[in-house]
Scaffold this motif. Structure first.
Motif, PDB file in Angstrom:
ATOM      1  N   ILE A   1       0.952  -1.095  -0.095  1.00 34.66           N
ATOM      2  CA  ILE A   1      -0.030   0.045   0.149  1.00 34.66           C
ATOM      3  C   ILE A   1       0.881   1.126  -0.096  1.00 34.66           C
ATOM      4  CG2 ILE A   1      -2.117   1.357   1.245  1.00 34.66           C
ATOM      5  CD1 ILE A   1      -2.505  -1.501   2.592  1.00 34.66           C
ATOM      6  N   ILE A   2       0.784   1.985  -0.956  1.00 34.40           N
ATOM      7  CA  ILE A   2       1.558   3.333  -1.342  1.00 34.40           C
ATOM      8  C   ILE A   2       0.417   4.484  -1.088  1.00 34.40           C
ATOM      9  CG2 ILE A   2       3.504   4.504  -2.722  1.00 34.40           C
ATOM     10  CD1 ILE A   2       4.302   1.902  -1.649  1.00 34.40           C
ATOM     11  N   PHE A   3       0.845   5.253  -0.322  1.00 32.98           N
ATOM     12  CA  PHE A   3      -0.227   6.453  -0.310  1.00 32.98           C
ATOM     13  C   PHE A   3       0.451   7.539  -1.168  1.00 32.98           C
ATOM     14  CE2 PHE A   3      -0.535   4.098   3.949  1.00 32.98           C
ATOM     15  CZ  PHE A   3      -1.567   3.662   3.947  1.00 32.98           C
ATOM     16  N   GLU A   4      -0.619   8.346  -1.835  1.00 30.09           N
ATOM     17  CA  GLU A   4      -0.175   9.868  -2.078  1.00 30.09           C
ATOM     18  C   GLU A   4       0.380  10.752  -0.930  1.00 30.09           C
ATOM     19  OE1 GLU A   4      -3.712  11.279  -3.663  1.00 30.09           O
ATOM     20  OE2 GLU A   4      -4.331   9.356  -4.924  1.00 30.09           O
ATOM     21  N   PRO A   5       1.271  11.537  -1.116  1.00 29.34           N
ATOM     22  CA  PRO A   5       1.826  12.420  -0.184  1.00 29.34           C
ATOM     23  C   PRO A   5       1.031  13.090   0.732  1.00 29.34           C
ATOM     24  CG  PRO A   5       2.793  12.681  -2.270  1.00 29.34           C
ATOM     25  CD  PRO A   5       1.867  12.014  -2.861  1.00 29.34           C
ATOM     26  N   LEU A   6      -0.256  13.513   0.273  1.00 35.07           N
ATOM     27  CA  LEU A   6      -1.118  14.087   1.097  1.00 35.07           C
ATOM     28  C   LEU A   6      -1.852  13.258   1.940  1.00 35.07           C
ATOM     29  CD1 LEU A   6      -3.035  16.545   2.150  1.00 35.07           C
ATOM     30  CD2 LEU A   6      -4.554  15.845   0.297  1.00 35.07           C
ATOM     31  N   VAL A   7      -1.987  12.127   1.757  1.00 38.55           N
ATOM     32  CA  VAL A   7      -2.619  10.784   2.492  1.00 38.55           C
ATOM     33  C   VAL A   7      -1.533  10.356   3.518  1.00 38.55           C
ATOM     34  CG1 VAL A   7      -3.558   8.566   2.465  1.00 38.55           C
ATOM     35  CG2 VAL A   7      -4.428  10.278   0.545  1.00 38.55           C
ATOM     36  N   PHE A   8      -0.240  10.308   2.939  1.00 39.46           N
ATOM     37  CA  PHE A   8       0.884   9.837   3.686  1.00 39.46           C
ATOM     38  C   PHE A   8       0.898  10.766   5.019  1.00 39.46           C
ATOM     39  CE2 PHE A   8       5.324  10.402   5.126  1.00 39.46           C
ATOM     40  CZ  PHE A   8       5.754   9.194   5.290  1.00 39.46           C
ATOM     41  N   TRP A   9       0.949  12.108   4.708  1.00 36.76           N
ATOM     42  CA  TRP A   9       1.152  13.117   5.962  1.00 36.76           C
ATOM     43  C   TRP A   9      -0.216  13.096   6.699  1.00 36.76           C
ATOM     44  CZ3 TRP A   9       5.637  13.703   7.542  1.00 36.76           C
ATOM     45  CH2 TRP A   9       6.699  13.919   6.449  1.00 36.76           C
ATOM     46  N   MET A  10      -1.401  12.817   6.377  1.00 35.83           N
ATOM     47  CA  MET A  10      -2.544  12.861   7.043  1.00 35.83           C
ATOM     48  C   MET A  10      -2.505  11.702   7.890  1.00 35.83           C
ATOM     49  SD  MET A  10      -5.774  13.981   4.484  1.00 35.83           S
ATOM     50  CE  MET A  10      -6.944  13.228   5.515  1.00 35.83           C
ATOM     51  N   LEU A  11      -1.862  10.580   7.453  1.00 37.73           N
ATOM     52  CA  LEU A  11      -1.730   9.169   8.260  1.00 37.73           C
ATOM     53  C   LEU A  11      -0.801   9.486   9.350  1.00 37.73           C
ATOM     54  CD1 LEU A  11      -2.662   6.386   8.701  1.00 37.73           C
ATOM     55  CD2 LEU A  11      -0.830   5.634   6.950  1.00 37.73           C
ATOM     56  N   VAL A  12       0.203  10.028   8.988  1.00 37.22           N
ATOM     57  CA  VAL A  12       1.288  10.519   9.897  1.00 37.22           C
ATOM     58  C   VAL A  12       0.577  11.444  11.134  1.00 37.22           C
ATOM     59  CG1 VAL A  12       3.186  11.816  10.300  1.00 37.22           C
ATOM     60  CG2 VAL A  12       3.303  10.006   8.480  1.00 37.22           C
ATOM     61  N   ALA A  13      -0.093  12.499  10.744  1.00 42.10           N
ATOM     62  CA  ALA A  13      -0.884  13.376  11.482  1.00 42.10           C
ATOM     63  C   ALA A  13      -1.813  12.568  12.506  1.00 42.10           C
ATOM     64  CB  ALA A  13      -1.364  14.499  10.924  1.00 42.10           C
ATOM     65  N   ALA A  14      -2.727  11.667  11.893  1.00 42.44           N
ATOM     66  CA  ALA A  14      -3.748  10.766  12.516  1.00 42.44           C
ATOM     67  C   ALA A  14      -2.919   9.910  13.560  1.00 42.44           C
ATOM     68  CB  ALA A  14      -4.440  10.190  11.520  1.00 42.44           C
ATOM     69  N   ILE A  15      -1.976   9.454  13.246  1.00 44.31           N
ATOM     70  CA  ILE A  15      -1.238   8.288  14.150  1.00 44.31           C
ATOM     71  C   ILE A  15      -0.674   9.245  15.309  1.00 44.31           C
ATOM     72  CG2 ILE A  15       0.893   6.959  14.534  1.00 44.31           C
ATOM     73  CD1 ILE A  15       0.566   6.129  11.399  1.00 44.31           C
ATOM     74  N   ALA A  16      -0.008  10.364  15.347  1.00 37.52           N
ATOM     75  CA  ALA A  16       0.258  11.287  16.100  1.00 37.52           C
ATOM     76  C   ALA A  16      -0.924  11.420  16.978  1.00 37.52           C
ATOM     77  CB  ALA A  16       0.944  12.268  15.839  1.00 37.52           C
TER      78      ALA A  16
END
Length: 150
Positions: free
Chosen positions: A95-110
């Motif tokens: 599963i490879i995320f688009e950059p926006l989704v990647f950073w949203m996921l990073v923020a959501a995990i935090a």
């Protein structure tokens, strides 16, 4: 009492973490991937990630009292380990995320990470207040007993 806390805190962290992950996955999934449907096996990922996240919390454990700086550094390492775990598992699964989704996921995990620690802190605060109240009552009883003996 410390042994009881050492036993119950990871369990509470697991439950809070799993609940937050479930909510996060539901909200993010409905927003970003509303057409995606899952089978019953999807119910297993929040507890799995919750368990692994709590297990990675071993980096915050110490037999001695830590300074605030040491606690914050260890929690930062813990967050980085969790971020790496979740993003790594997704990458390994292809599963490879688009950059926006990647950073949203990073923020959501935090956000989940901070939420778990806030809930644990609120629970500790509540427990400390109850303990202090019981201690005051006990001290008052001792004072009353001493006054009766005089």
């Amino acid at each position: 009492m410390k042994d009881n806390k050492d036993f119950l805190e990871p369990i509470m962290a697991f439950l809070v973490c799993t609940a937050c992950i479930t909510i996060l996955e539901g909200v993010v999934g409905m927003i970003l991937y509303p057409e995606q449907k899952f089978g019953y096996d999807a119910f297993l990922s929040p507890p799995l990630f919750g368990f692994c996240s709590v297990l990675l919390g071993i980096v915050t454990y110490s037999k001695k009292e830590l300074s605030v700086k040491q606690v914050l550094i260890r929690r930062g390492i813990h967050l980085l380990l969790i971020e790496g775990l979740i993003l790594g598992v997704n990458y390994v699964a292809g599963i490879i995320f688009e950059p926006l989704v990647f950073w949203m996921l990073v923020a959501a995990i935090a956000l989940v990470f901070v939420t778990v620690y806030v809930v644990l802190w609120l629970n500790d605060k509540r427990s400390a207040a109850m303990f202090n109240e019981q201690l005051k009552r006990y001290q008052q009883q001792i004072l009353e007993t001493e006054n009766r003996l005089d």
